[in-house]
Design a protein around this motif. Structure first.
Motif, PDB file in Angstrom:
ATOM      1  N   MET A  29       0.856  -1.174   0.000  1.00 53.39           N
ATOM      2  CA  MET A  29       0.000   0.000   0.000  1.00 53.39           C
ATOM      3  C   MET A  29       0.902   1.237   0.000  1.00 53.39           C
ATOM      4  O   MET A  29       1.906   1.293   0.697  1.00 53.39           O
ATOM      5  N   HIS A  30       0.531   2.245  -0.803  1.00 50.03           N
ATOM      6  CA  HIS A  30       1.251   3.521  -0.813  1.00 50.03           C
ATOM      7  C   HIS A  30       0.770   4.379   0.354  1.00 50.03           C
ATOM      8  O   HIS A  30      -0.436   4.457   0.609  1.00 50.03           O
ATOM      9  N   ILE A  31       1.729   5.000   1.025  1.00 47.58           N
ATOM     10  CA  ILE A  31       1.376   5.963   2.066  1.00 47.58           C
ATOM     11  C   ILE A  31       2.105   7.269   1.773  1.00 47.58           C
ATOM     12  O   ILE A  31       3.146   7.290   1.128  1.00 47.58           O
ATOM     13  N   TYR A  32       1.526   8.366   2.263  1.00 48.80           N
ATOM     14  CA  TYR A  32       2.031   9.709   1.985  1.00 48.80           C
ATOM     15  C   TYR A  32       2.261  10.410   3.327  1.00 48.80           C
ATOM     16  O   TYR A  32       1.333  10.576   4.115  1.00 48.80           O
TER      17      TYR A  32
ATOM     18  N   ASP B 267       0.365  -4.405   3.672  1.00 50.14           N
ATOM     19  CA  ASP B 267      -0.992  -4.241   4.212  1.00 50.14           C
ATOM     20  C   ASP B 267      -1.069  -4.633   5.676  1.00 50.14           C
ATOM     21  O   ASP B 267      -2.034  -4.301   6.363  1.00 50.14           O
ATOM     22  N   TYR B 268      -0.061  -5.337   6.170  1.00 46.37           N
ATOM     23  CA  TYR B 268      -0.074  -5.803   7.561  1.00 46.37           C
ATOM     24  C   TYR B 268       0.593  -4.820   8.515  1.00 46.37           C
ATOM     25  O   TYR B 268       0.461  -4.948   9.724  1.00 46.37           O
ATOM     26  N   GLU B 269       1.308  -3.853   7.944  1.00 48.23           N
ATOM     27  CA  GLU B 269       1.967  -2.853   8.799  1.00 48.23           C
ATOM     28  C   GLU B 269       0.955  -1.805   9.237  1.00 48.23           C
ATOM     29  O   GLU B 269       0.008  -1.494   8.522  1.00 48.23           O
ATOM     30  N   GLU B 270       1.213  -1.238  10.405  1.00 38.45           N
ATOM     31  CA  GLU B 270       0.340  -0.189  10.922  1.00 38.45           C
ATOM     32  C   GLU B 270       0.682   1.144  10.247  1.00 38.45           C
ATOM     33  O   GLU B 270       1.845   1.440  10.007  1.00 38.45           O
ATOM     34  N   MET B 271      -0.353   1.912   9.953  1.00 42.87           N
ATOM     35  CA  MET B 271      -0.171   3.232   9.326  1.00 42.87           C
ATOM     36  C   MET B 271       0.509   4.169  10.335  1.00 42.87           C
ATOM     37  O   MET B 271       0.025   4.327  11.459  1.00 42.87           O
ATOM     38  N   PRO B 272       1.635   4.786   9.947  1.00 41.55           N
ATOM     39  CA  PRO B 272       2.269   5.760  10.849  1.00 41.55           C
ATOM     40  C   PRO B 272       1.319   6.929  11.140  1.00 41.55           C
ATOM     41  O   PRO B 272       0.454   7.263  10.325  1.00 41.55           O
ATOM     42  N   LYS B 273       1.503   7.559  12.304  1.00 40.59           N
ATOM     43  CA  LYS B 273       0.617   8.678  12.684  1.00 40.59           C
ATOM     44  C   LYS B 273       0.779   9.879  11.760  1.00 40.59           C
ATOM     45  O   LYS B 273      -0.153  10.654  11.594  1.00 40.59           O
TER      46      LYS B 273
END
Length: 94
Positions: free
Chosen positions: A1-4, A20-26
């Protein structure tokens, strides 16, 4: 998944790919910034990116208009000077 990523002021800081299993950083979102933004800023309540750059900043990034092409002008001046030199040479030798 791409995160920004964004900083403490919600200004865009780059992107990364996580599983997809990693937690989204704050300090990140999965919402992609819109194309064409100069200084994207994230609105967490609306879950969207918007332009935070001033009109002056955006204008400063636009390419400057090209300088006028002076080659034709220089060619005309050279032709005129060549003519004047040839006239002086003919006048001096007669």
């Amino acid at each position: 998944m791409h995160i920004y990523y964004f900083d403490e002021n919600f200004k865009y800081q780059g992107e990364d790919v996580i599983s997809d299993y990693e937690e989204m950083p704050k300090n990140a979102t999965d919402v992609r910034p819109k194309k064409g933004l100069y200084l994207p800023e994230y609105d967490a309540d609306k879950r969207e990116w918007f332009e935070s750059a001033s009109e002056e900043y955006i204008e400063s990034l636009q390419p400057k208009p090209p300088l006028p092409n002076d080659i034709p002008t220089l060619k005309k001046q050279m032709a005129l000077l060549t003519l004047q030199v040839s006239q002086i040479q003919r006048g001096g030798s007669s």
